[in-house]
Design a protein around this motif. Sequence first.
Motif, PDB file in Angstrom:
ATOM      1  N   ILE A   1       0.857  -1.184   0.000  1.00  0.00           N
ATOM      2  CA  ILE A   1       0.000   0.000   0.000  1.00  0.00           C
ATOM      3  C   ILE A   1       0.893   1.235   0.000  1.00  0.00           C
ATOM      4  O   ILE A   1       1.782   1.353   0.849  1.00  0.00           O
ATOM      5  N   PRO A   2       0.711   2.150  -0.945  1.00  0.00           N
ATOM      6  CA  PRO A   2       1.525   3.376  -0.932  1.00  0.00           C
ATOM      7  C   PRO A   2       1.359   4.122   0.395  1.00  0.00           C
ATOM      8  O   PRO A   2       0.234   4.318   0.863  1.00  0.00           O
ATOM      9  N   VAL A   3       2.464   4.509   0.974  1.00  0.00           N
ATOM     10  CA  VAL A   3       2.434   5.163   2.280  1.00  0.00           C
ATOM     11  C   VAL A   3       2.214   6.660   2.097  1.00  0.00           C
ATOM     12  O   VAL A   3       3.012   7.345   1.466  1.00  0.00           O
ATOM     13  N   HIS A   4       1.116   7.157   2.655  1.00  0.00           N
ATOM     14  CA  HIS A   4       0.833   8.586   2.661  1.00  0.00           C
ATOM     15  C   HIS A   4      -0.140   8.868   3.797  1.00  0.00           C
ATOM     16  O   HIS A   4      -0.718   7.951   4.392  1.00  0.00           O
ATOM     17  N   ASP A   5      -0.320  10.122   4.109  1.00  0.00           N
ATOM     18  CA  ASP A   5      -1.090  10.502   5.295  1.00  0.00           C
ATOM     19  C   ASP A   5      -2.472   9.862   5.333  1.00  0.00           C
ATOM     20  O   ASP A   5      -2.938   9.409   6.380  1.00  0.00           O
ATOM     21  N   GLN A   6      -3.143   9.844   4.175  1.00  0.00           N
ATOM     22  CA  GLN A   6      -4.527   9.395   4.148  1.00  0.00           C
ATOM     23  C   GLN A   6      -4.670   7.876   4.236  1.00  0.00           C
ATOM     24  O   GLN A   6      -5.790   7.363   4.360  1.00  0.00           O
ATOM     25  N   ALA A   7      -3.555   7.153   4.172  1.00  0.00           N
ATOM     26  CA  ALA A   7      -3.622   5.684   4.213  1.00  0.00           C
ATOM     27  C   ALA A   7      -3.552   5.131   5.630  1.00  0.00           C
ATOM     28  O   ALA A   7      -3.750   3.933   5.834  1.00  0.00           O
ATOM     29  N   TYR A   8      -3.262   5.991   6.608  1.00  0.00           N
ATOM     30  CA  TYR A   8      -3.217   5.526   7.998  1.00  0.00           C
ATOM     31  C   TYR A   8      -4.637   5.371   8.532  1.00  0.00           C
ATOM     32  O   TYR A   8      -5.538   6.133   8.158  1.00  0.00           O
ATOM     33  N   PRO A   9      -4.848   4.393   9.398  1.00  0.00           N
ATOM     34  CA  PRO A   9      -6.204   4.166   9.900  1.00  0.00           C
ATOM     35  C   PRO A   9      -6.643   5.240  10.886  1.00  0.00           C
ATOM     36  O   PRO A   9      -5.819   5.862  11.557  1.00  0.00           O
ATOM     37  N   GLU A  10      -7.939   5.445  10.957  1.00  0.00           N
ATOM     38  CA  GLU A  10      -8.485   6.307  11.999  1.00  0.00           C
ATOM     39  C   GLU A  10      -8.236   5.612  13.332  1.00  0.00           C
ATOM     40  O   GLU A  10      -8.594   4.456  13.527  1.00  0.00           O
ATOM     41  N   HIS A  11      -7.587   6.308  14.239  1.00  0.00           N
ATOM     42  CA  HIS A  11      -7.287   5.711  15.547  1.00  0.00           C
ATOM     43  C   HIS A  11      -7.477   6.751  16.635  1.00  0.00           C
ATOM     44  O   HIS A  11      -7.142   7.915  16.476  1.00  0.00           O
ATOM     45  N   TRP A  12      -8.009   6.287  17.750  1.00  0.00           N
ATOM     46  CA  TRP A  12      -8.370   7.167  18.851  1.00  0.00           C
ATOM     47  C   TRP A  12      -7.643   6.723  20.117  1.00  0.00           C
ATOM     48  O   TRP A  12      -7.627   5.548  20.448  1.00  0.00           O
ATOM     49  N   LEU A  13      -7.069   7.703  20.809  1.00  0.00           N
ATOM     50  CA  LEU A  13      -6.402   7.439  22.082  1.00  0.00           C
ATOM     51  C   LEU A  13      -7.277   7.954  23.212  1.00  0.00           C
ATOM     52  O   LEU A  13      -7.583   9.153  23.270  1.00  0.00           O
ATOM     53  N   ALA A  14      -7.701   7.059  24.091  1.00  0.00           N
ATOM     54  CA  ALA A  14      -8.439   7.449  25.288  1.00  0.00           C
ATOM     55  C   ALA A  14      -7.429   7.601  26.422  1.00  0.00           C
ATOM     56  O   ALA A  14      -7.047   6.626  27.060  1.00  0.00           O
ATOM     57  N   GLN A  15      -6.998   8.807  26.631  1.00  0.00           N
ATOM     58  CA  GLN A  15      -5.952   9.098  27.629  1.00  0.00           C
ATOM     59  C   GLN A  15      -6.646   9.642  28.882  1.00  0.00           C
ATOM     60  O   GLN A  15      -6.774  10.844  29.074  1.00  0.00           O
ATOM     61  N   VAL A  16      -7.145   8.741  29.719  1.00  0.00           N
ATOM     62  CA  VAL A  16      -7.945   9.153  30.872  1.00  0.00           C
ATOM     63  C   VAL A  16      -7.256   8.720  32.171  1.00  0.00           C
ATOM     64  O   VAL A  16      -6.519   7.740  32.193  1.00  0.00           O
ATOM     65  N   PRO A  17      -7.497   9.464  33.271  1.00  0.00           N
ATOM     66  CA  PRO A  17      -6.917   9.058  34.561  1.00  0.00           C
ATOM     67  C   PRO A  17      -7.540   7.751  35.042  1.00  0.00           C
ATOM     68  O   PRO A  17      -8.760   7.653  35.165  1.00  0.00           O
ATOM     69  N   ILE A  18      -6.702   6.765  35.290  1.00  0.00           N
ATOM     70  CA  ILE A  18      -7.168   5.449  35.740  1.00  0.00           C
ATOM     71  C   ILE A  18      -6.402   5.090  37.015  1.00  0.00           C
ATOM     72  O   ILE A  18      -5.169   5.214  37.048  1.00  0.00           O
ATOM     73  N   PRO A  19      -7.097   4.672  38.062  1.00  0.00           N
ATOM     74  CA  PRO A  19      -6.426   4.355  39.331  1.00  0.00           C
ATOM     75  C   PRO A  19      -5.301   3.343  39.154  1.00  0.00           C
ATOM     76  O   PRO A  19      -5.300   2.530  38.217  1.00  0.00           O
ATOM     77  N   ASP A  20      -4.355   3.387  40.076  1.00  0.00           N
ATOM     78  CA  ASP A  20      -3.174   2.531  40.024  1.00  0.00           C
ATOM     79  C   ASP A  20      -3.561   1.055  39.994  1.00  0.00           C
ATOM     80  O   ASP A  20      -4.295   0.568  40.862  1.00  0.00           O
ATOM     81  N   ARG A  21      -3.064   0.345  39.000  1.00  0.00           N
ATOM     82  CA  ARG A  21      -3.446  -1.053  38.806  1.00  0.00           C
ATOM     83  C   ARG A  21      -2.812  -1.973  39.848  1.00  0.00           C
ATOM     84  O   ARG A  21      -3.466  -2.871  40.378  1.00  0.00           O
ATOM     85  N   THR A  22      -1.550  -1.755  40.170  1.00  0.00           N
ATOM     86  CA  THR A  22      -0.895  -2.603  41.167  1.00  0.00           C
ATOM     87  C   THR A  22      -1.553  -2.450  42.529  1.00  0.00           C
ATOM     88  O   THR A  22      -1.812  -3.440  43.231  1.00  0.00           O
ATOM     89  N   ALA A  23      -1.840  -1.212  42.918  1.00  0.00           N
ATOM     90  CA  ALA A  23      -2.506  -0.986  44.207  1.00  0.00           C
ATOM     91  C   ALA A  23      -3.862  -1.665  44.247  1.00  0.00           C
ATOM     92  O   ALA A  23      -4.259  -2.243  45.269  1.00  0.00           O
ATOM     93  N   ALA A  24      -4.582  -1.628  43.141  1.00  0.00           N
ATOM     94  CA  ALA A  24      -5.909  -2.241  43.095  1.00  0.00           C
ATOM     95  C   ALA A  24      -5.833  -3.756  43.216  1.00  0.00           C
ATOM     96  O   ALA A  24      -6.699  -4.383  43.848  1.00  0.00           O
ATOM     97  N   LEU A  25      -4.813  -4.360  42.645  1.00  0.00           N
ATOM     98  CA  LEU A  25      -4.662  -5.815  42.735  1.00  0.00           C
ATOM     99  C   LEU A  25      -4.298  -6.247  44.151  1.00  0.00           C
ATOM    100  O   LEU A  25      -4.588  -7.373  44.553  1.00  0.00           O
ATOM    101  N   HIS A  26      -3.663  -5.350  44.899  1.00  0.00           N
ATOM    102  CA  HIS A  26      -3.310  -5.669  46.281  1.00  0.00           C
ATOM    103  C   HIS A  26      -4.437  -5.345  47.255  1.00  0.00           C
ATOM    104  O   HIS A  26      -4.428  -5.813  48.388  1.00  0.00           O
ATOM    105  N   ASP A  27      -5.393  -4.524  46.826  1.00  0.00           N
ATOM    106  CA  ASP A  27      -6.551  -4.186  47.656  1.00  0.00           C
ATOM    107  C   ASP A  27      -7.790  -4.375  46.797  1.00  0.00           C
ATOM    108  O   ASP A  27      -8.207  -3.477  46.068  1.00  0.00           O
ATOM    109  N   THR A  28      -8.359  -5.570  46.839  1.00  0.00           N
ATOM    110  CA  THR A  28      -9.439  -5.942  45.916  1.00  0.00           C
ATOM    111  C   THR A  28     -10.819  -5.512  46.392  1.00  0.00           C
ATOM    112  O   THR A  28     -11.822  -5.836  45.752  1.00  0.00           O
ATOM    113  N   ARG A  29     -10.898  -4.771  47.501  1.00  0.00           N
ATOM    114  CA  ARG A  29     -12.199  -4.284  47.961  1.00  0.00           C
ATOM    115  C   ARG A  29     -12.782  -3.307  46.940  1.00  0.00           C
ATOM    116  O   ARG A  29     -12.047  -2.568  46.286  1.00  0.00           O
ATOM    117  N   PRO A  30     -14.114  -3.303  46.778  1.00  0.00           N
ATOM    118  CA  PRO A  30     -14.734  -2.336  45.864  1.00  0.00           C
ATOM    119  C   PRO A  30     -14.457  -0.913  46.318  1.00  0.00           C
ATOM    120  O   PRO A  30     -14.282  -0.640  47.503  1.00  0.00           O
TER     121      PRO A  30
END
Length: 258
Positions: A46-75
């Motif tokens: 496929i010829p490489v040019h700007d319009q050939a890249y796929p539409e892609h979305w980054l959801a860059q949202v604050p998410i609580p610490d994963r390691t801490a959550a695995l060590h404290d499984t309470r809701p």
Amino acid sequence: MSFATASHLPTPQVVGILGGMGPAAGADFVRLFVQACTARMEALGIPVHDQAYPEHWLAQVPIPDRTAALHDTRPGAHQPADPMLQATGRLAALGARVVAIACNTAHAWHGILQQRFPQMLVLHGVQEVVADLSARGVRGVGLLATRGAYDAGLYQRELERARIDCFVPQDHEQEQLMQGIYDGVKAGNYPLARQRFEAVAIALHERYGVSTLIMGCTEIPLALSEQPRLQGMALVNPSVVLASALAHHAYGATAPAF
């Protein structure tokens, strides 16, 4: 290339990236994904040019610490499942058909994401890495990761299924890795992070003789690179593997048909 030729090119799928864990790693994943798309287009002719890249979305949202959550499984608000689900829902609303999770430890919640959004394919980054290692004939690896990833057995289980030996750091070395992640990369102190990561990598190599190391936390590749002290070791960046898998799906690899 003419517009007529461009109009006959296959339209790539819309894809999503679940980031924010941490933000630097999510932003770096986008860079790796764009590189993977370039390589995929070249492989497909496929010829490489700007319009050939796929539409892609980054959801860059604050998410609580994963390691801490695995060590404290309470809701509670310290659990990352709800914000991960909300962010994935936003990606679905934007038309994403395939989603990659730009965090290794967050794959502990992969099942709930896939179950809640069956209309999308949520890639399992750990499985992608293990499949890549198996295809290359790797039989033993050292694992650099978070305490949460170690305790949850995210990589250990998948590697065992593939009959690949997995060697993990000792407790004090795991603490060094956590210092490199939190006091190093997440705090912007990259020299500290590099020192901590290199020390553990060398210890695994010398203790177990492994020459392949999985950098099983998205922060680790941001500070650890092929330095002279790491000669003879192959560093596996799961984000590179996952970005390549996402690019394959964007350009027509097997995905759910609805």
